[in-house]
Design a protein around this motif. Structure first.
Motif, PDB file in Angstrom:
ATOM      1  N   TYR A   1       9.010 -30.018 -22.511  1.00  0.00           N
ATOM      2  CA  TYR A   1       9.882 -31.162 -22.810  1.00  0.00           C
ATOM      3  C   TYR A   1      10.062 -31.350 -24.313  1.00  0.00           C
ATOM      4  CZ  TYR A   1       9.877 -32.692 -17.930  1.00  0.00           C
ATOM      5  OH  TYR A   1      10.061 -32.769 -16.582  1.00  0.00           O
TER       6      TYR A   1
ATOM      7  N   ASN B   1      12.944 -28.751 -25.065  1.00  0.00           N
ATOM      8  CA  ASN B   1      14.318 -29.182 -24.773  1.00  0.00           C
ATOM      9  C   ASN B   1      14.642 -30.558 -25.342  1.00  0.00           C
ATOM     10  OD1 ASN B   1      13.145 -30.935 -22.935  1.00  0.00           O
ATOM     11  ND2 ASN B   1      13.744 -29.773 -21.140  1.00  0.00           N
TER      12      ASN B   1
ATOM     13  N   ASN C   1      20.627 -29.366 -26.209  1.00  0.00           N
ATOM     14  CA  ASN C   1      20.647 -28.956 -24.815  1.00  0.00           C
ATOM     15  C   ASN C   1      21.868 -28.125 -24.446  1.00  0.00           C
ATOM     16  OD1 ASN C   1      19.295 -31.927 -24.958  1.00  0.00           O
ATOM     17  ND2 ASN C   1      18.198 -30.545 -23.581  1.00  0.00           N
TER      18      ASN C   1
ATOM     19  N   THR D   1      17.707 -26.404 -18.784  1.00  0.00           N
ATOM     20  CA  THR D   1      16.442 -26.608 -18.072  1.00  0.00           C
ATOM     21  C   THR D   1      16.671 -26.753 -16.571  1.00  0.00           C
ATOM     22  OG1 THR D   1      15.780 -27.920 -19.989  1.00  0.00           O
ATOM     23  CG2 THR D   1      14.302 -27.944 -18.095  1.00  0.00           C
TER      24      THR D   1
ATOM     25  N   PHE E   1      14.415 -28.206 -13.350  1.00  0.00           N
ATOM     26  CA  PHE E   1      13.200 -28.982 -13.117  1.00  0.00           C
ATOM     27  C   PHE E   1      12.595 -28.672 -11.760  1.00  0.00           C
ATOM     28  CE2 PHE E   1      15.665 -31.174 -16.244  1.00  0.00           C
ATOM     29  CZ  PHE E   1      14.733 -31.582 -17.165  1.00  0.00           C
TER      30      PHE E   1
ATOM     31  N   GLN F   1      17.889 -33.889  -9.447  1.00  0.00           N
ATOM     32  CA  GLN F   1      18.569 -33.380 -10.636  1.00  0.00           C
ATOM     33  C   GLN F   1      20.080 -33.241 -10.480  1.00  0.00           C
ATOM     34  OE1 GLN F   1      17.120 -29.496 -11.853  1.00  0.00           O
ATOM     35  NE2 GLN F   1      15.774 -29.388 -10.097  1.00  0.00           N
TER      36      GLN F   1
ATOM     37  N   CYS G   1      24.072 -24.598 -12.515  1.00  0.00           N
ATOM     38  CA  CYS G   1      24.556 -25.694 -13.360  1.00  0.00           C
ATOM     39  C   CYS G   1      24.029 -25.576 -14.784  1.00  0.00           C
ATOM     40  CB  CYS G   1      24.124 -27.042 -12.778  1.00  0.00           C
ATOM     41  SG  CYS G   1      24.960 -27.438 -11.255  1.00  0.00           S
TER      42      CYS G   1
END
Lengths: 478, 193, 249
Positions: A53, A56, A87, A92, A94, A100, A160
């Motif tokens: 974290y 990103n 970003n 990322t 998750f 998400q 995505c």
């Protein structure tokens, strides 16, 4: 060899959450380069997700964390980026497939990413087409995300992320909610994408046996959040779990015969029968949606059966999220809730399950392993000697698995009978007296564990993956 | 208004709006059935239920707008779920939310003890009553009956929304899931002092 | 033709519906809400594809509510002037009271009909996109709402699982009526605790996909054109005709 500029460069970086006294990450110096496939490992709570974290840029901004040292992303100091700016190049995926997405369909979700990047409308269909082709998701373009399985959702989340055309993809335990076979398929799929696009991949993971030869570098963190090792990655086998001594007694504790459940004209359970002996541990395995959870719920009576009969001791149920059972404000109250056990017995249970140190804590605020012990304690205090555990292995690291192993062993020795639903065949082999398979609502007759593991056809038919097997083949050929 | 908010706070506030939109809708139907039997008075004593998300959200997030926005959203969600009185409800949501927000704004968003929370609930009751007086034509009702409705509604706002809201938020805090939000930091601050 | 209301710009439709309701609040005769109710149902019949069975089911509670308004106005309403029509026990029903009772209860039906028209013909996602594009709604708020909306089925599953798990625990040692009320809290708190965690994860996922809340392009453009204004005209016509009842009754 050309000198590559690092994507991430951490110099003497430390990080502390405002609510904790000790820093979570400790003087980390690390450079991550384009096209690398790197995995961050370490015991749970060592700060590996926190590190991700930081990469990103979600932290420190989102948790008011205190930092010292520097993080550079593409050579620029991390704090100089606007939120969301970095970003664009660092994507990322998750761990929770359910939280998400913000749009209903795959196409709209992909467009959401492009809208964030302010891609002109005319260009969007082209980019969406391309990413769908690349990820092999053409067929589900207009599909509703909520209706897909966890494995598919993780692929959609990856698509995505990739549509941004990032230089680096970060993965936060992406397999945690997937069954092993689905996870293997995801890893193979991801490997192909990485080869096509040449992006760097940084993953946080503890189930390394599912990744095969995927990574080329491993950074492991120690308990206190410092880098312990930074070395070339070596392929892992499934962890060794000791084989449990059987505690099975000849006395039948619980019996179900021809239990069937039909809901909305769909047969969820078709005439399931089983017998459990005192001290027996039975594993039930089978593909998602085959009716395993329904069976457990029918056995303990929280789902009404349409036909069939159940006799013997009362069965208690421990859901995958044990906190679903909790009704009280302290662990001790949770155990004495039903009033079926005397205060003295409750004391004994707290002792036996090592719950004394947290007896006055809120049951929601303790660790996952502790929650499961509280749930088991509550079931035993409710005088339920048959314990049904739903997917207790999902998303658990080795330490948690060992604890679960110990817990099951002790309960069986005390004379309980247990049913454990799990996809983890390595774990199943180490604890099971018998294994039953489930498919389309039908429960098989009990099998000896060896019977199942010597039948690849049976394993494949029930979408089960047994790592030892493949590995032993692989080693015998090399 | 949202400049100072973190995205996670906005999402949390929205999610509260959604969850309570459903809770509101449930009680709306219960209330509607009762209203058929005992008339508009059926709503009055339970009116505080419909202000509760303002109190919970503000008590947790503690930023300007945290009472007004989720109340409006909850109303909007009721509409979007297709079962409600519709856009008129959004208006009532806005007005009730403003009522609660006004009480917090009066104290400049500095105090969140139970008295302020009750005041906010009562204030939402007053705002919503004035609006209802106009829209539902209470003017056509007997003044003493209207006074009874008013008293019941304001008391319900203070007790159900004010005290009930604090109770729910405190119970949520005890589960440990609110780490990183203003309410958790404030509690720590109090403990130190 | 049958898709017209579904395709109408949702923000404009929302404005029209709201304006109609505010206007209706000024009328205390029974004919205006009655005509408006009939007019709206007719519009919906002609220009939408509505599941009328579902519509009736949803309408039913409001009919109950309308009935409640009717008789409480008769009993508790201001006596007002005018001739006494009937006397039931202590209660005198004057002509004015009678009219008010009809007006208030029909108003409930009128409000419900237009609300249901909106609900039955509006896709929530399009509504929010339109609010963002035409209404300048903050994207941060808009997408937070959309993501929360996506959580609904997840929360529903979680709610059912909680209910089942609690069934296993039984009513506890001493079930009292008060404890039954707190049972609702016992469902709500774990549900909210899960929701709080999901909210944070969702927010992180959005930010990780470069969402900043700043200006953005739009994949699906929600248009505002002649058709929308024509439909707005139609709503105005229904409203105007209903309101004109003041003059001819």
């Amino acid at each position: 060899m050309p000198v590559l500029k690092p994507i991430f460069q951490l110099d003497d970086f430390s990080f502390r959450f405002p609510e904790s006294a000790q820093p979570t990450l400790h003087t980390i110096t690390l450079a991550i380069y384009p096209q690398e496939r790197l995995v961050i490992t370490g015991p749970s709570g060592c700060g590996k997700s926190t590190l991700l974290y930081v990469l990103n840029r979600l932290y420190p901004h989102n948790c008011d964390g205190e930092v010292s040292g520097n993080v550079r992303i593409f050579g620029r100091i991390s704090q100089e980026y606007e939120p969301g700016e970095a970003n664009r190049h660092v994507a990322t995926v998750f761990q929770d497939p359910d939280s998400q997405f913000c749009m209903p369909t795959v196409e709209e979700e992909l467009a959401f990413t492009l809208e964030n990047l302010q891609v002109p409308r005319e260009e969007m269909p082209k980019r969406i087409d391309r990413i769908l082709r690349m990820t092999g998701l053409d067929d589900i373009r207009h599909g509703v995300i909520q209706n897909f399985s966890g494995g598919m959702k993780q692929r959609i989340a990856t698509a995505c992320a990739l549509i941004m055309e990032p230089d680096c993809l970060l993965l936060d335990e992406p397999l945690a909610h997937l069954d092993p076979l689905t996870a293997k398929e995801f890893v193979a799929w991801l490997g192909q994408l990485q080869q096509q696009s040449g992006l760097a991949i940084v993953a946080v993971e503890h189930k390394l046996e599912l990744w095969g030869e995927f990574f080329d570098r491993e950074v492991s963190l120690s308990e206190n959040g410092a880098i312990q090792k930074d070395q070339a990655y070596t392929r892992r086998n499934a962890p060794f779990l000791p084989k449990r001594e059987t505690a099975k007694q000849p006395k039948v504790l619980f019996e179900a015969r021809d239990v069937s459940i039909t809901r909305a004209s769909k047969a969820l359970l078709r005439g399931a029968s089983l017998q459990l002996y005192e001290g027996e541990v039975m594993v039930i395995a089978g593909p998602n949606g085959s009716g395993k959870s329904t069976l457990l719920k029918a056995l303990c009576g929280i789902m009404k059966r349409d036909s069939g009969m159940i006799s013997g001791e009362f069965a208690g149920f421990v859901p995958q999220s044990p906190e679903q059972l909790f009704l009280s404000k302290t662990v001790e109250e949770e155990l004495s809730y039903s009033g079926n056990s005397s205060p003295h017995d409750v004391k004994d249970l707290l002792e036996a399950l090592a719950l004394n140190p947290i007896a006055q804590d809120h049951p929601f605020s303790v660790s996952h392993g502790q929650k499961r012990r509280v749930a088991i304690g509550a079931m035993l205090a409710d005088r339920r000697q048959v314990l049904l555990l739903d997917e207790p292995t999902a998303g658990q690291d080795l330490k948690a698995l060992m604890e679960l192993h110990h817990q099951i062993t002790s309960r069986a020795q005390d004379g309980c009978a247990l049913i454990v639903v799990t996809h983890d065949m390595n774990f199943a082999l180490s604890i099971a007296d018998t294994i039953c398979l489930m498919k389309d609502g039908r429960l098989s007759a009990p099998l000896e564990p060896q019977e199942l593991f010597s039948s690849p056809a049976l394993l494949a038919e029930h979408r089960l993956y047994w790592p030892e097997k493949e590995e032993s083949y692989a080693t015998s050929f090399t | 208004m949202l400049k100072e908010w973190k995205l996670k706070e906005i999402v949390l506030m929205s999610l509260f709006g959604v969850v309570f939109g459903i809770v509101y809708l449930l009680f709306l139907h219960i209330g509607n059935l009762w209203a058929g039997v005992i008339g508009p008075l059926a709503y009055e004593w339970m009116f505080g239920i419909w202000f509760i998300v303002s109190i919970i959200s503000m008590y947790i997030i503690r930023k300007p707008g945290a009472a007004f926005l989720p109340e409006t959203l909850a109303a909007a969600i009721e509409v979007m779920l297709g079962n409600a009185i519709g856009p008129r409800l959004i208006l009532s949501g806005i007005i009730q939310g403003l009522g609660a927000e006004a009480a917090f704004a009066l104290t400049r968003y500095r105090h969140f003890h139970v008295g302020i929370l009750m005041l906010a609930g009562a204030s939402a009751g007053v705002f919503s009553f004035v609006y209802g007086y106009f829209l539902s034509g209470y003017a056509a009702l007997d003044p003493s009956f209207v006074a009874l409705m008013f008293t019941l509604r304001v008391a319900s706002g203070a007790i159900i929304a004010g005290i009930g809201g604090k109770y729910i938020a405190d119970a949520l805090l005890a589960t440990g899931s609110l780490r990183g939000y203003a309410i958790a930091k404030a509690e720590k601050g109090d403990a130190r002092a | 033709m049958r898709r017209l209301l579904h395709e109408m710009n949702p923000s404009l439709k929302f404005l029209a519906v709201t304006a109609c309701m505010l206007a209706l609040a000024f009328f205390f005769n029974p004919w205006t809400p009655l005509m408006f109710f009939l007019g709206i149902v007719l519009v919906q019949l002609l220009f939408s594809q509505t599941n009328w069975k579902l519509w009736s089911l949803v309408m039913l509670p409001f009919v109950f509510g309308a009935f409640g308004y009717f008789w409480t106005t008769l009993v508790f309403g201001e006596s007002g002037d005018g001739p006494v029509l009937w006397t039931i026990g202590m209660i005198e029903i004057t002509a004015q009271k009678w009219e008010h009772a009809w007006s208030l209860s029909l108003r409930v039906l009128a409000f419900s009909s237009i609300s249901l028209l909106f609900a039955f013909t509006t896709d929530p996602v399009r509504f929010i996109q339109s609010l963002m594009q035409q209404g300048k709604l903050s994207p941060k708020l808009a997408f937070s709402v959309l993501i929360s909306y996506q959580f609904l089925p997840v929360l529903k599953t979680e709610f059912e699982q909680l209910q089942q798990a609690h069934r296993l625990r039984g009513p506890g040692a001493k079930p009292t009526p008060f404890k039954r009320i707190t049972a609702l809290r016992r469902l709500l708190i774990p549900l909210l605790a899960g929701a709080v965690r999901k909210a944070e994860r969702a927010a992180f996922a959005m930010e990780a996909r470069a969402f900043t809340g700043a200006a953005r392009s739009h994949y699906r453009e929600i248009k505002l054109g002649h058709k929308d204004y024509a439909l707005l005209g139609m709503f105005s016509l229904v409203l105007a005709l209903s309101c004109s009842a003041v003059f001819w009754t």
